[in-house]
Structures are given as structure tokens and as C-alpha cells.
Design a protein around this motif. Structure first.
Motif, PDB file in Angstrom:
ATOM      1  N   LEU B  35       0.906  -1.229   0.019  1.00  0.00           N
ATOM      2  CA  LEU B  35       0.072   0.070  -0.121  1.00  0.00           C
ATOM      3  C   LEU B  35       0.853   1.255  -0.090  1.00  0.00           C
ATOM      4  O   LEU B  35       0.354   2.309  -0.438  1.00  0.00           O
ATOM      5  CB  LEU B  35      -0.870  -0.120   1.340  1.00  0.00           C
ATOM      6  CG  LEU B  35      -2.157  -0.866   1.088  1.00  0.00           C
ATOM      7  CD1 LEU B  35      -2.851  -0.871   2.440  1.00  0.00           C
ATOM      8  CD2 LEU B  35      -3.179  -0.320   0.127  1.00  0.00           C
ATOM      9  N   THR B  87     -11.752  -1.895  10.089  1.00  0.00           N
ATOM     10  CA  THR B  87     -11.284  -2.016   8.822  1.00  0.00           C
ATOM     11  C   THR B  87     -11.251  -3.295   8.156  1.00  0.00           C
ATOM     12  O   THR B  87     -11.224  -3.472   6.853  1.00  0.00           O
ATOM     13  CB  THR B  87      -9.575  -1.561   8.711  1.00  0.00           C
ATOM     14  OG1 THR B  87      -8.779  -2.118   9.766  1.00  0.00           O
ATOM     15  CG2 THR B  87      -9.448  -0.064   8.973  1.00  0.00           C
ATOM     16  N   ARG B 383      -1.025   2.932   5.711  1.00  0.00           N
ATOM     17  CA  ARG B 383      -2.551   3.386   5.324  1.00  0.00           C
ATOM     18  C   ARG B 383      -3.344   2.439   5.930  1.00  0.00           C
ATOM     19  O   ARG B 383      -4.752   2.526   5.710  1.00  0.00           O
ATOM     20  CB  ARG B 383      -2.437   3.237   3.791  1.00  0.00           C
ATOM     21  CG  ARG B 383      -2.070   4.569   2.989  1.00  0.00           C
ATOM     22  CD  ARG B 383      -1.791   4.355   1.511  1.00  0.00           C
ATOM     23  NE  ARG B 383      -2.960   3.893   0.755  1.00  0.00           N
ATOM     24  CZ  ARG B 383      -3.147   3.565  -0.534  1.00  0.00           C
ATOM     25  NH1 ARG B 383      -2.063   3.873  -1.211  1.00  0.00           N
ATOM     26  NH2 ARG B 383      -4.063   3.211  -0.957  1.00  0.00           N
ATOM     27  N   THR B 384      -2.934   1.271   6.656  1.00  0.00           N
ATOM     28  CA  THR B 384      -3.642   0.301   7.020  1.00  0.00           C
ATOM     29  C   THR B 384      -4.358   0.503   8.222  1.00  0.00           C
ATOM     30  O   THR B 384      -5.540  -0.045   8.767  1.00  0.00           O
ATOM     31  CB  THR B 384      -2.935  -0.984   7.424  1.00  0.00           C
ATOM     32  OG1 THR B 384      -2.011  -0.631   8.443  1.00  0.00           O
ATOM     33  CG2 THR B 384      -1.984  -1.469   6.291  1.00  0.00           C
ATOM     34  N   THR B 386      -6.597   3.061   8.469  1.00  0.00           N
ATOM     35  CA  THR B 386      -7.995   3.602   8.023  1.00  0.00           C
ATOM     36  C   THR B 386      -8.481   2.667   6.577  1.00  0.00           C
ATOM     37  O   THR B 386      -9.455   2.811   6.582  1.00  0.00           O
ATOM     38  CB  THR B 386      -7.765   5.116   7.792  1.00  0.00           C
ATOM     39  OG1 THR B 386      -6.853   5.309   6.904  1.00  0.00           O
ATOM     40  CG2 THR B 386      -7.507   5.974   8.903  1.00  0.00           C
ATOM     41  N   GLU B 387      -7.599   2.272   5.912  1.00  0.00           N
ATOM     42  CA  GLU B 387      -7.896   1.716   4.520  1.00  0.00           C
ATOM     43  C   GLU B 387      -8.624   0.541   4.958  1.00  0.00           C
ATOM     44  O   GLU B 387      -7.920  -0.488   5.538  1.00  0.00           O
ATOM     45  CB  GLU B 387      -6.875   1.695   3.719  1.00  0.00           C
ATOM     46  CG  GLU B 387      -7.138   1.085   2.467  1.00  0.00           C
ATOM     47  CD  GLU B 387      -6.494   1.971   1.143  1.00  0.00           C
ATOM     48  OE1 GLU B 387      -6.145   3.010   1.457  1.00  0.00           O
ATOM     49  OE2 GLU B 387      -6.391   1.198   0.075  1.00  0.00           O
TER      50      GLU B 387
END
Lengths: 434, 525
Positions: B35, B87, B383-384, B386-387
Motif C-alpha cells: 500500500l 477496517t 495506510r492500514t 484507516t484503509e
């Protein structure tokens, strides 16, 4: 229907597997009034092959070409194996008497007297056995002669792949050519079951349709193989007629049990054994057993709607192991389910099974079971017969591992024979005394 | 597809980051880096989740379990469980959890529990015993205290498959059955890593800018191979899977961590465990009959139904713990994780991430990726947090209960069931095989079993194994007699988890299985 008065009989056979069937047949043939009861039909798990002895010692995986020589060695080296209690001649007589019942009733068998033969399994691996259903015999000979073979399987029939068998058996028998075909009148069904196909094959019209589908595929094949679907109770007739229609010998390969070869034995047995005077009470479970003052047993035999009572002069326990219900394992120990007879077993559950499922030595739990005297009577804790008139036969007996030794049918039939004869002899001796 | 930093040249692969270990941390790291635009190669000596990631409770900790001994781990769990529920919600069943004490449990610990929780910021609610028993009727009559917490159930297979699926979609590579056998270093820098395919024996050389050791309990061995050993403690834990689901919620025993004090529901089953025993080696970790008896006997205090319950599987994992402590109970070794930077010991492009637990796998991946990216000069942020973790349905056939729902809802008329216990159809096999992409070559029953419910039902794999084998032959995935060893391997793999659970019905099933596979098919010969 409930009977207010108990059914009277000489011998009560408990168990409906191979040993129970054999015992009931032997008892009837000896003129005993016989009742047979039990729940499960373990015999539907039979492959059709009848083993006598294939492997001994199992830890060395030594295969015996001559099963009789194998039994002789085993009797010497495992003196408490049930075979060791019997004369070789009696084992053979037992097999012949049992086989001839099926022979007379449409399920003929073949063997070579002093030889195990190599037969096929549905995963393609071969194994040794002794008695082979006539419907499978052409495969034994064709493999040996390395004849070109067309092996067919069917669209929408699960668990049997001609391609797999041809691939796996390829090193041993390279001349097997697989083909997948449709089964006549099977197109509307989502899945084809061997039992349904076997019943369909009893119709000459279906046989003709199938022969026409197969015929153009035969080419140079000198023999035709199929999964075991060649008729249910009239297999002999179906095989002969179908071979005529396709123009080459045909043979069956058993499918994964429960399957047609086991059902054939069950249906044929149930259809013809009553003619011998055996009274069948199944599927029913044994409720209670008690002993009368004169030594006879009084049993209740139940299903969900009715109770029967049976009064028998003797009992032959052929109730099998865990699947058959003769033995039950709790978390701590193994018990015999009807009389709570002592069960020879490993000291703790941790020793029941080995770490490798396929360990050649077999799992110690497989040798657990009932210990018997030389007249096949189970022993109590003091080492004496638990009851003078209680006998046991088949896989419930200790000191054998029929799965690894390849001796299941032979053990069931031979020990049933020995136990029934021991009961008859006891009656005769008693009558002489009286 | 060609990437500037990834090209295959003979048996040499070049990549920016080589990750060793296909568990939750390794696959989570692969996704995190992907990511951020950093492509990597993930190598695994077995298959996904072969170690502790596949042999745990599947518990998403609220943190309450650690409040008394390990407040830092408790807070990490609290924060991470909140992030994952947002998530990766499709991998989680938000069951809620209970802590219950039974008669005879330490009353001081019960009294201190609310204070511990408050200290760590873990939310809880004291619950009336009557309410607890009406919510969970399986609880013992003898419970004397109950607290509600935010525990949940998480499917580690689904989670890991989703992570690796996204990483692969973003261009990273996953290589199974391939073991690290050596490191080639020059001037404190790992130039290449030597690997060997454990199935084919083929060699593989990987050239990476940076190497991450995420091999869990094997981290000590890998680090030693690289030249900077780490002391590890191997703590074996065993768990039992019940035939049916016992409770709606996670149930914890309200006492200092001990044997058989957590029950986690998941789909149609429940998992009860664990035990704790120091082991010296990682090979051939197997549950014992004594552990099974201990779990059943201990668990019965909280949940009396466990005594007569039918169990379908038992398994053992090894907790990867760093340290040389010699205390009597490994459960008191910190459950926090360790990110070991080996640059201080003269290997500038090598880090080890180990310890921790499933709940904190994402945080472990994030902190590792931060370090690696810093080294590589990559500035893209993590990014993990929130993604959303995309749902690729790669997991659909692994979850108890889902295959049968799918089948009953809808199926094509020409499809049929290969596994009747767990209702896995032929079409499921097709989708598993096609999802495996380049791994198709190494297809066998055990691989299929890992990605489906095949072999996990009441028949213990006796029948479905044969049907799947037939299907693989018919489709041309298997040739010659290779299916026979595959069948043996598959059944033996399942056997590990059944052997010490065989009494009552499961023993009857296993006898039938042995009658078919040995008695009839003679696979033992």
C-alpha cells in the motif's frame, strides 16, 4: 408388533455384520432354531472382496502369496490370534459353506485355492485378497495377462475416476484406457448413485443401451472394466448378458463403501436366509439381557415402535467393534456394551493410536477386544468363561488387526463357524449327559 | 507485467523487500508495504498460517486479558481491536466477551479486576450473574462474578488470505513451500538470500534491498542463520474445537491466565484452550491426550457441557516469545512484540519482528514497515489504520457454516458436493484453484484443505478426500500415482488434530475411515 410370549430359540445371534450373517447361516445349517438381531448393517461397508490373510507380520508388511502359509506362520507367532485357535481345514470348510450360500443365491465367488490374487481398488492402488466376486474376476485375469482394457466411468457419478485408476495403476498395467460416458436415462439426474445404476442394469433394455454407447469405444480392448454397477441381486445373469452384448469379458471395480457389492451381500442374505428358518429382528437394538435360573438368556429386542422378547439357550456375540456397536470407547476406557465383559485394551487413551495414521504396526486399539477360551467363550475378570453358553465371534475379538492383516472376512466367517460348532457340541454333550 | 525492481532471471529474483514468514505478521507487512508502493516478495517454508497464526484461538482481544500483568499489551490490544473492527470487519464476528469467575476462584483477583481495567483504559461492565446466565445458558451454575468486555472473534485464515490477496493484486509476490537456507553477506549487508523449494528441491536466490524476518517461532533460527542469533522461548499451547457452538460470546475465566480459560466462538464451532508447556524444538508439535483431558476437565468448571461435548479437532501452536526467562509459566512472559534491528549487530539491512499476538499483527506490520521504509527512503505513510481490507472472497470456503449457507441458497444444477459434511461443492474447488494463480503447479489435497472446509467435517476427511482426488485427476492436475502419497499426507495431516480426541462418535468415524483407507484401499502398504 409385540409378542406377549418370548420367542424361543436355541441360539441368539447378536450382530448383523459378516460374522453375524455367517453365524446365523451356520446355526441354521446345523438345525438350530436361530434368531438374529442388531442395529447397523455393517455389511454394506463390505467391498465384496473377502480376505483370508494378506499381511503378516504387519510391522514388516510381508505379503503372503499363499494365505494358508501365512496363517500357519501367524498361528505360531501370534498364538492368541483367533485363527490360532482353529484348524486350517475348519477355516476352509467355513469359507466354503459361507460362499456356497451366496453362490446358490446369485452372487458367485472365485478363488485360487492356495493363492491370494491382486485386485483393484477405486483409487487405482491394488491389494491382495482371497475370494473375489465373479463379477470382478475378469479384471484379476486381465491385469495378470496385461490385456488391453477399456475402463469406463460415468458423467455425474462421484468418487470414481477411470482416468485416476488408469494413471495410478499405469506402472503395473499400462494397457488401461479410460473413457467417460453417459449412463442411459441418467441425463435428468443431477448425481448418479451406483445403487440406482445397479438396479437399472437389471433391465435388458438399459444394458442394451449402455452396450451401444460402449461398443464404439472398445477398439482394440479385450476386456471392459466398470465401477460396480452390474445389477443388484441378479449380478451373475447381468454380467453374463452384458458381456455378450459388448462382445468382451467385463469386470467391476468396487466403489468407495457403502456401495453396491456390500448391498448385494446384505440384500441377498436377507432375502434367502429366512428360507433357512432364521428369524431376523432388525434393525433393532438389544435392550436388556438377563439369565434365567436354567441358564437360558431372556432378551428384549427393541426398536422405536415395538419390543420383542427372546428366550435363547445360548448367545453368540457378533456385535462388532466401535462402528458395529459391540464396543464403546469413553474418554477413559473401552467397554463391551451388552454384558460389560472385560475388554483387553491399552493402559491409557494416549496409547490407543499411533502418531502416524498409516503406521504399519497398526494402532494398539485395533488389538483391543474380547479374550476367549478355546471354545470361543468370552472370559470374565477371573479368566473363566463369563457364561457357559455365551460365545463371541468376529471383529470384537482381541489380538487381531483385521484392517492391517487383511483378514476381515476370513476372521468373521471362521470364528463364527468355530463358535457355532462349539455351541452345538456343548448341546450334544449336555444331551448325552442327560 | 514488469516492475523495475522485480524481475525474474533464471532462479534469481530481485525485490526491494524480502519478507520471511507467511503468517499474520508477514502477510500484514506485505500488504502494508504494498500500500506504500513498496513491492516485496514473501516467502514461506510451508503454507499460509503454518505456525502460531493458524494455531490460536482466533480471539480479537479487548485487552482485558492482560490488564493485571501486562498493561502495555492490554492498551495495544484495545487500540488495535478498535482499528480492526473498523477496517477488517468482514473477518471479525463482534461477539462481545465475558469474564466469569467460578466458586473457588481467587476473590482478590475478582475484586481487583475493575481497577486493573480502568488503569489500562479498557471498558467493561459488571454484569449480574443472572443476566450472564440468561445471555449464555451454557455457563455453569457456580459462577460468582461476571464482567462484559469488548472481545470478539477473528478468523485468522480469512484475515491472512485477504492480506496476501491484496498484496499480490498490488504486484507483490508470494512463494510457498520455500525455505531460507542461507544468507550471503558482504560488509555487513545481506546481498542475497538462498532458498530451496521443499517439495521440488529447486534452488532459488533472492536479492533484496532489505530483509524482514517475520517467521514467528522460527525467528531465532532465521536470525542465527543470518549471523545474529536471538534467544527464543518456545511455549506450546493446545486448543480444542467443539462440534457445535457453545456460546454467543467469548468467555474468559476471571483469574490470572491459566489452562483452558478462554472459549472463543466462531461460525458454527467454539474453540477452548489453551495449555502452556515449554518445548525445546519446533518440529512436529503435536497435542497430547493429557492436554486434551486437562482442557476438558478445567474448562468444565466454567462450561459444564464440555464434558459430554463432541470435539472435532485439537491443534497446537507455539507462542513465539523473546527472552531467556526461566519463570514457571510462559504466559507471564510479555505478550508485547519485539522489533529487533540487527544493524546494531552489524547487519544493516535486516530486521526481525516477532512475539506479539494476532490482535496486534497490524501494528507489528506498521512499525516494521515504518522502519524499513525509513531505511529505503520511502516516505509514503502507513495506510492500514484507516484503509479497508478488501474482501476478495478468497476465504469463502474456509469459514465453518458459510459453505453450507452458500450451497443451500443457490447452486448450479450441474454442480455437486464434494464434501457433504461441510457442503463444499465442485465449483468451490474451481474457484480455489483459479485464485491460486501461479501456485497451481503445487496443487495437492493438503493445499486445497487449507483453503476450504474439505476434511474438517464429521467424516474426518474419509470421503471428501477421495472425491477431491478424483476431481484433481479428472481435471489433469494430478498424474501417475502421485495422488496416493497426496491422500496419505492429507489424511495424516488431519490425523494430527484427531488422534487424541478419539472417543465416542469420533472414534467410530475414525474406525470407519481406517477400514476404508487401510482395510480396503490398503494405503498403508
Amino acid at each position: 408388533m409385540s409378542h406377549p410370549e418370548p420367542i424361543q430359540c436355541d441360539l441368539m445371534i447378536i450382530g448383523t455384520g459378516m460374522a453375524g450373517m455367517a453365524a446365523a447361516l451356520f446355526a441354521a445349517n446345523r438345525g438350530l432354531s436361530t434368531v438374529q438381531a442388531g442395529v447397523s448393517s455393517e455389511v454394506i461397508y463390505a467391498s465384496g472382496y473377502m480376505d483370508l490373510l494378506g499381511v503378516h507380520p504387519i510391522e514388516d508388511q510381508k505379503l503372503w502369496d499363499n494365505p494358508w502359509a501365512g496363517i500357519e506362520a501367524m498361528a505360531r507367532e501370534i498364538p492368541n490370534h483367533p485363527y490360532a485357535l482353529m484348524e486350517m481345514e475348519d477355516i476352509n470348510t467355513a469359507l466354503e459353506e459361507f460362499i456356497s450360500f451366496f453362490h446358490e443365491n446369485g452372487i458367485p465367488y472365485q478363488r485360487k485355492m492356495a493363492e491370494n490374487v491382486e485386485v483393484m481398488t477405486p483409487v487405482g492402488k491394488t491389494r491382495p485378497t482371497y475370494f473375489v466376486p465373479q463379477s470382478m474376476w475378469a479384471g484379476v485375469e486381465a491385469m495378470k495377462a496385461q490385456h488391453r482394457c477399456l475402463l469406463v466411468d460415468f458423467q455425474r457419478m462421484q468418487g470414481f475416476s477411470a482416468r485416476q485408476i488408469a494413471e495410478v495403476i499405469g506402472n503395473k498395467w499400462p494397457n488401461v484406457r479410460p473413457a467417460r460416458i453417459r449412463f442411459p436415462e441418467g441425463d435428468k439426474l443431477t448425481e448418479l448413485y451406483p445403487e440406482w445404476m445397479a438396479r437399472k442394469m437389471e433391465s435388458p433394455i438399459i444394458r442394451e443401451k449402455l452396450a451401444r454407447i460402449i461398443h464404439p469405444l472398445l477398439e482394440d480392448a479385450r476386456v471392459l472394466g466398470l465401477p460396480a454397477i452390474l445389477g443388484m441381486t441378479r449380478t451373475k445373469e447381468v454380467v453374463e448378458d452384458f458381456a455378450n452384448r459388448v462382445g468382451v469379458p467385463v469386470f467391476e471395480i468396487p466403489t468407495i463403501p457403502p456401495a453396491v457389492p456390500g448391498l448385494r451381500l446384505k440384500e441377498t442374505y436377507e432375502q434367502y436366509i429366512s428360507g433357512k428358518g432364521v428369524r431376523l429382528l432388525f434393525p433393532k437394538r438389544i435392550g436388556q439381557v438377563q439369565q434365567e435360573p436354567d441358564g437360558a438368556f431372556l432378551l428384549t429386542v427393541e426398536d422405536t415402535v415395538s419390543n420383542d422378547r427372546v428366550r435363547s439357550r445360548g448367545i453368540l456375540l457378533a456385535s462388532g467393534r466401535f462402528l458395529g456397536g459391540g464396543l464403546h470407547a469413553g474418554r477413559k476406557r473401552i467397554e463391551e456394551t451388552l454384558f460389560d465383559l472385560p475388554v483387553f485394551q491399552p493402559a491409557a487413551r494416549s496409547e490407543w493410536h499411533r502418531e502416524d495414521f498409516f503406521d504399519p504396526r497398526g494402532h494398539p486399539i485395533n488389538r483391543a477386544g474380547l479374550e476367549i477360551d478355546d471354545t470361543f467363550r468370552p472370559l470374565d475378570i477371573s479368566g473363566q468363561p463369563a457364561f457357559p453358553n455365551l460365545f463371541a465371534a468376529g471383529s470384537i475379538l482381541a489380538h487381531q488387526d483385521w484392517m492391517r492383516m487383511k483378514c476381515g472376512s476370513g476372521l468373521a466367517i471362521a470364528t463364527a463357524y468355530a463358535a457355532v460348532n462349539a455351541f452345538v457340541k456343548q448341546r450334544v454333550d449336555k444331551d448325552l449327559q442327560a | 507485467m514488469a516492475f523495475p525492481f522485480f524481475r525474474k532471471k533464471g532462479s534469481l529474483i530481485k525485490t526491494r523487500v524480502l519478507i520471511i514468514g507467511g503468517g499474520a505478521t508477514g502477510t500484514g507487512l506485505a500488504r502494508d508495504l504494498a500500500l506504500r508502493g513498496v513491492h516485496c516478495v514473501l516467502v514461506e517454508q510451508g503454507d499460509i498460517n503454518a505456525g502460531a497464526s493458524g494455531a490460536n484461538h482466533g480471539l480479537l482481544h479487548s485487552g482485558a486479558r492482560y490488564v493485571s500483568k501486562d498493561p502495555e499489551a492490554a492498551r495495544e490490544c484495545r487500540d488495535e481491536s478498535i482499528i480492526l473492527k473498523q477496517t477488517a470487519s468482514h473477518c471479525i464476528e463482534d461477539t462481545g466477551g465475558l469474564f466469569v469467575a467460578v466458586e473457588g476462584d481467587d476473590e482478590k483477583f475478582i475484586a481487583d479486576f475493575p481497577g486493573y481495567c480502568s488503569h489500562c483504559g479498557i471498558s467493561f461492565r459488571e454484569m449480574d450473574i443472572k443476566e450472564a446466565r440468561s445471555l449464555e445458558p451454557a455457563l455453569s451454575k457456580n459462577i460468582i462474578a461476571a464482567f462484559e468486555v469488548a472481545d470478539a472473534s477473528i478468523d485468522p485464515f480469512k484475515l491472512v488470505l485477504e492480506n496476501i490477496t491484496q498484496a499480490r493484486k498490488l504486484g507483490s509476490t508470494f512463494i510457498r513451500n520455500t525455505k531460507v537456507v542461507g544468507f550471503k553477506k558482504r560488509k555487513g549487508h545481506i546481498n542475497t538470500v538462498n532458498l530451496v523449494n521443499v517439495q521440488t528441491g529447486e534452488d532459488l536466490l533472492i536479492e533484496a534491498d532489505h530483509v524482514v524476518n517475520a517467521s514467528g517461532a522460527w525467528a531465532g533460527e532465521i536470525a542465527a542463520l543470518a549471523g545474529d542469533p536471538i534467544d527464543m522461548i518456545y511455549s506450546k499451547g493446545s486448543l480444542l474445537i467443539t462440534h457445535s457452538r457453545i456460546t454467543g460470546r467469548v468467555v474468559n475465566r476471571l483469574r490470572p491466565p491459566s489452562d483452558a480459560d478462554i472459549l472463543v466462538p466462531g461460525g458454527t464451532v467454539s474453540i477452548i484452550g489453551t495449555t502452556s508447556a515449554r518445548v525445546d524444538a519446533l518440529d512436529d508439535i503435536r497435542p497430547t491426550a493429557a492436554e486434551v483431558d486437562l482442557i476438558v476437565d478445567e474448562g468444565t468448571a466454567m462450561l459444564p457441557g464440555l464434558e459430554s461435548m463432541r470435539y472435532i479437532r485439537v491443534y497446537s501452536g507455539v507462542r513465539p516469545l523473546i527472552g531467556t526467562q526461566t519463570g514457571e509459566d510462559d504466559r507471564y512472559v510479555s505478550r508485547g512484540f519485539d522489533l529487533v534491528d540487527h544493524s546494531g549487530k552489524g547487519i544493516e539491512n535486516f530486521v526481525t519482528i516477532t512475539g506479539g499476538k494476532l490482535t496486534t499483527y497490524r501494528l507489528m506490520a506498521e512499525q516494521t514497515a515504518d522502519l524499513v521504509c525509513h531505511r529505503l527512503g520511502v516516505t509514503a505513510p502507513c495506510r492500514t489504520q484507516t484503509e479497508l481490507l478488501p474482501s476478495a472472497h478468497a476465504w469463502k470456503w474456509t469459514v465453518p457454516g458459510i459453505p453450507s449457507k452458500e450451497w443451500l441458497k443457490d447452486h448450479k444444477p450441474d454442480d455437486f458436493l464434494l464434501c457433504e459434511c461441510e457442503m463444499v461443492p465442485r465449483s468451490a474447488l474451481d474457484s480455489i484453484i483459479s485464485a491460486m494463480g501461479e501456485h497451481k503447479k503445487q496443487l495437492d489435497l493438503t493445499t486445497i484443505g487449507k483453503r476450504s472446509r474439505i476434511g474438517k467435517g464429521a467424516c474426518q476427511g474419509s470421503l471428501c478426500s477421495i472425491r477431491v482426488l478424483v476431481y484433481l485427476y479428472d481435471k489433469g492436475h494430478l498424474q501417475s500415482d502421485q495422488g496416493v502419497p497426496h491422500l496419505r499426507k492429507f489424511l495424516n495431516e488431519r490425523w494430527k488434530g484427531q488422534r487424541v480426541l478419539l472417543w465416542d462418535m469420533p472414534l467410530i468415524q475414525s474406525e470407519l475411515k481406517e477400514a476404508i483407507h487401510c482395510g480396503f484401499l490398503s494405503l498403508e502398504i
